[in-house]
Design an enzyme around this catalytic site. Sequence first.
Site, PDB file in Angstrom:
ATOM      1  N   LEU A  72       0.803  -1.218   0.000  1.00  0.00           N
ATOM      2  CA  LEU A  72       0.000   0.000   0.000  1.00  0.00           C
ATOM      3  C   LEU A  72       0.841   1.276   0.000  1.00  0.00           C
ATOM      4  CD1 LEU A  72      -2.911  -1.158   2.299  1.00  0.00           C
ATOM      5  CD2 LEU A  72      -2.639  -1.426  -0.151  1.00  0.00           C
ATOM      6  N   CYS A  73       2.130   1.160  -0.261  1.00  0.00           N
ATOM      7  CA  CYS A  73       2.972   2.357  -0.391  1.00  0.00           C
ATOM      8  C   CYS A  73       2.699   3.061  -1.714  1.00  0.00           C
ATOM      9  CB  CYS A  73       4.453   1.958  -0.356  1.00  0.00           C
ATOM     10  SG  CYS A  73       5.141   1.932   1.298  1.00  0.00           S
ATOM     11  N   HIS A  74       2.773   4.371  -1.669  1.00  0.00           N
ATOM     12  CA  HIS A  74       2.639   5.169  -2.881  1.00  0.00           C
ATOM     13  C   HIS A  74       3.972   5.214  -3.624  1.00  0.00           C
ATOM     14  CE1 HIS A  74      -0.500   6.590  -0.158  1.00  0.00           C
ATOM     15  NE2 HIS A  74      -1.182   6.937  -1.223  1.00  0.00           N
ATOM     16  N   MET A 109       8.864   4.292   4.943  1.00  0.00           N
ATOM     17  CA  MET A 109       9.016   2.913   4.476  1.00  0.00           C
ATOM     18  C   MET A 109      10.246   2.762   3.580  1.00  0.00           C
ATOM     19  SD  MET A 109       6.743   1.621   6.273  1.00  0.00           S
ATOM     20  CE  MET A 109       7.434   0.009   5.876  1.00  0.00           C
ATOM     21  N   GLU A 110      10.548   3.794   2.829  1.00  0.00           N
ATOM     22  CA  GLU A 110      11.752   3.746   1.983  1.00  0.00           C
ATOM     23  C   GLU A 110      13.003   3.640   2.862  1.00  0.00           C
ATOM     24  OE1 GLU A 110       9.071   5.530   1.351  1.00  0.00           O
ATOM     25  OE2 GLU A 110       8.604   5.126  -0.749  1.00  0.00           O
ATOM     26  N   ASP A 126      23.913 -11.977   3.447  1.00  0.00           N
ATOM     27  CA  ASP A 126      24.211 -12.813   2.280  1.00  0.00           C
ATOM     28  C   ASP A 126      25.708 -12.836   1.975  1.00  0.00           C
ATOM     29  OD1 ASP A 126      23.502 -14.351  -0.127  1.00  0.00           O
ATOM     30  OD2 ASP A 126      24.143 -12.568  -1.214  1.00  0.00           O
TER      31      ASP A 126
END
Lengths: 162, 162, 162, 162, 162, 162
Positions: free
Chosen positions: B80-82, B118-119, B133
Site C-alpha cells: 500500500l505504499c505510494h 518505508m523507503e 548474504d
Amino acid sequence: MSNPSQSNLSHINSQGEAQMVDVSQKTPTHRQAIAAGQIRMSQATFAAIQVGNTPKGDVLGTAKLAGIMAAKQTANLIPLCHPLPLQKIEVNLIPDENLPGYQIRATVITKAETGVEMEALTAVSVAALTLYDMAKALEKSMQIENIRLLSKTGGKSGDYFA
Amino acid sequence: MSNPSQSNLSHINSQGEAQMVDVSQKTPTHRQAIAAGQIRMSQATFAAIQVGNTPKGDVLGTAKLAGIMAAKQTANLIPLCHPLPLQKIEVNLIPDENLPGYQIRATVITKAETGVEMEALTAVSVAALTLYDMAKALEKSMQIENIRLLSKTGGKSGDYFA
Amino acid sequence: MSNPSQSNLSHINSQGEAQMVDVSQKTPTHRQAIAAGQIRMSQATFAAIQVGNTPKGDVLGTAKLAGIMAAKQTANLIPLCHPLPLQKIEVNLIPDENLPGYQIRATVITKAETGVEMEALTAVSVAALTLYDMAKALEKSMQIENIRLLSKTGGKSGDYFA
Amino acid sequence: MSNPSQSNLSHINSQGEAQMVDVSQKTPTHRQAIAAGQIRMSQATFAAIQVGNTPKGDVLGTAKLAGIMAAKQTANLIPLCHPLPLQKIEVNLIPDENLPGYQIRATVITKAETGVEMEALTAVSVAALTLYDMAKALEKSMQIENIRLLSKTGGKSGDYFA
Amino acid sequence: MSNPSQSNLSHINSQGEAQMVDVSQKTPTHRQAIAAGQIRMSQATFAAIQVGNTPKGDVLGTAKLAGIMAAKQTANLIPLCHPLPLQKIEVNLIPDENLPGYQIRATVITKAETGVEMEALTAVSVAALTLYDMAKALEKSMQIENIRLLSKTGGKSGDYFA
Amino acid sequence: MSNPSQSNLSHINSQGEAQMVDVSQKTPTHRQAIAAGQIRMSQATFAAIQVGNTPKGDVLGTAKLAGIMAAKQTANLIPLCHPLPLQKIEVNLIPDENLPGYQIRATVITKAETGVEMEALTAVSVAALTLYDMAKALEKSMQIENIRLLSKTGGKSGDYFA
C-alpha cells in the site's frame, strides 16, 4: 600490515570486488530454509491490530502476501543471489501477547543448486516492514527484531539448525 | 461479541480489506525519514569483514548499494505504499566493535504528498539482508536487530523523533 | 602514498562508498537528453533485416519498444540514478548502408530536479541489445558501438552538446 | 516486389510479428557466454577514477555490481529472451591506460535449453552505463564501445568464438 | 491502394513505429479514472468463495491487493505508458449473485500531465486474474468479462463517462 | 454457524490466509496452456487500426510484444504464482470484422512442476490492455471480453479443454 582497513581494501581489490558464487558444478537438490523474526509494538497497537481496528485494513493478511511476493524478488534485491525457481513460500504471523507483537516465520522450498536462506529471510523482513506500514498511523515506534535463520536443509554443505 | 478474532475479521470485511491512503488532497512538501538497525555477529565474523577476508568480496559496499537500490523498490514491495520520486537515499554501515557487528542507518528525502519512512526502513532492511548474504558462508547465526524509525520530518501530521 | 590503487581505495573508504547525489534543493526544470549509438553487422545481416528476413520477426520495431521500456527501468538498473517521471521517450533506428548497420538515437524529456542522460543512454543500449537478440541467429559478430551523449539541456549546470 | 521496405513489412505480417523461439524440445545443457566492451574517456577522467577521486564514490565496484544485477534482468529488458536460471555471473572492469578507459568483460553460466549471450552482453552494457553514471560529473563525452560476444559454448548449434 | 494491410504497414513505417506521446508541454492536473470488469463462474464456485472454502485461502483480499500492486506496475507492463506518481488506488470486488461472480471496480488518482485510465484498467485486469488463480482449482472455466473504462476526469481533453 | 460471511472468515483465519501451493513433491513435466480473449470496438476504430491510422503507431505489434513480456512477469503480478522458467510464449491478435475487434490468443509452454495457465491468461490480458492503450485516443469505449482458458495439458491432474 597493521592497518586493518587498508589490508581489507587491498584484499578486496586483489580478488576483484563482489563476486557471485559459481554453482554450475553443483547438483540440484531439494532444499528448504526457515527464517524468523518479530515485530514489537505497544499493547495498544497490538490490541488494535488484533481487533482489526487499523486505518489501512487487513494488517496480517497484507503482511503475509507481501512476504510471499518479496521472496520471489530476492534475486533482484540481494545483488549476488542466484535467481531460482521456488516451489513453496509460506509466511505466518503469530500474535505474541507477551512481546507484545507478532512472531513472523517464513519457509521456502526449492529444487536448485543453491539454498534459499535469503528468500526466507527476505520474506520475513518484508512481511515485518509491511506490518509496520499497515499500522504506522497508530504507532511509529514499532521495532523489527531478531531476523535470523532457523534452519537450512538439503545442500551439500550440510544442514544447519539455529 | 466476545471473540476478538471474529470481531476483527468482521470489521475488516465491513470496511473492505486493505486500502491505500488517498493523498491526493495533500500538498507536496519536503520530507525526510531516517531509519536504523543493526546486524549482530560473532567476533570472528566481524573481524573477517573488517579485514576483508570474505568469500564473496566487498561486504559493506555491496550492502550499501543494495540498500540504496531497495529504497527505490519500496512501492513494489510494500503493497500500500505510494510510488514516489526520491531525491536522496543515503545508507551507511558503521562498524560497532561492542555489538559486534554493524549499525546501519538510512536517510531518504522526497518532495511529495506523503512520507518516506518505508523507503528508509526498506533500505536498512535490505542492506542488512545483503550483509548477511555476503558473509553467510562465515556464519549463519548472524541476526538482524532493532530496525526502527529514528525520525520523520516535513509532513503535515507533525515531525517524529524516536 | 605512492600506490594509486591504495590511495584510491582509502579515499573511497573515508568518504563512504557509492552515494546518490542529493537533489532535494534543486528546482524541477524541463530537461532533455539525446543519446546515440550504432550497431555494426555484415552486409548480409543488414540486407536480411532490411527485407524482413529474420527468424524472430520485426527486428526494428521490437528494438524500438525495448529501448522505450528500458528507459523507464533506468533507476532500477543504474544504482545511483534517481527515479524520475518521464514525459517523453523516443527511440529511432536508422539504417546506415555504409556501416552497414543501424544508427540508434534516443530522446528523453522530464520535468525534474536532475537530468535524463542515463535514461537516454539506457534506451540506446537496450535497443541495440534487442536488435542483437533479434538477429543473432544470423550473425553473432554484430558489434554495438559509440554509445554516447549527444546533448543535455535544461539543468542548472548548463547545457551540453557533444 | 521491387520495394524492399514493403516486402520486409509484408513478410513480417505474414509470419506474425516478433516471436519467441520455442525451446521446449531442447535439452538443458551447461552453457557459457562471454561478452566484452570498453568505455573510453579522457586521460584526466581515467586518472581520477584510478585514484578514486570521483564525486559519487566507488566507480568500479558499483559498475560491477550493476552489471551482475542487470544480467538477472535480461529477460525483462530484451522482449524475446527466455527467463533462465543463472548459475554464475562474473563482471570485471580492467583499467586500460592506452585507451584510456576500462575494458569490461562478463561471463555468464547456466544450465538451460538456450544460451546466455544476451545476459553477458546486458551485463557488459549496464556495467558500462553505470561507470558512465558514476563519472559523468567529470566528463560527459565518455563513449561506450565495441560491445560484442567473445564466445558462446555448450549449445547444440555449436560453439562460437569471436 | 487497395490492400488495407499493406497501406497499414507502410503508414506505420513512414511515421516510425510505436511512439510515446510527448506530455512535456501539458500542465499537471488532478486526474481520476474509474474502470470496471467482472468475473463469471459457476454457482458452486461462487458459493465456495463466498463461504471461504477455497484451497489457496483469501480469494478476495488477495485479488484486491494484487490489483492495487499491479496499478503501480502499469508503466512497466504497457509499453507506451508514462511512469506516474499515484496518489490513490482503490480496488473493490463486489459479489454478484446473478452473474454469478464478482464485479470488480478500480479507481486511480494522480496529479500528472496525463491520465490514469491504463492504471485503473490494469488494476481491474490483475484483480480478475488473481481471483481466477485463487479459485482455479475449483473451476477452470471462469471467464473475465467487460473490462472497460467507466470514467476519466481532470484532463484537458475533457471528461469521459461511459 | 449460519452466517456464511462469518464462517468464511473464520475458515480463512483458522487455515492462515492466502497460501502458495507446495509443488516440491511434483515432477517437472512438459506443460502447455492456451488462453484467449477479445477486444471489441467501434467499426471506425477497427478500420483505423486495420489501416494503421493510429496516433501511437503499431497497435498490434506493440500489443503482441507487451503480452509476451507480461507473461514473464506473471509471478510478480499474481501473488501466489510460482516463478517458472518459460520455454515458449506466443501471442496472436487476429482481426475479427464481425466483432468488430480482435481475437487474442496466447500459448505458453514450460517444463515445470506446475502449469502455466496464469502466464497465458496474463499474456492475453496485457495484450488487450496494450491494444486499448494504443488506440484509446480514438475510442475510450473499447471493451475487453471473454478472457478464458482454452486448454491446459501436461500436468498430473489431467488435461483440460474448454
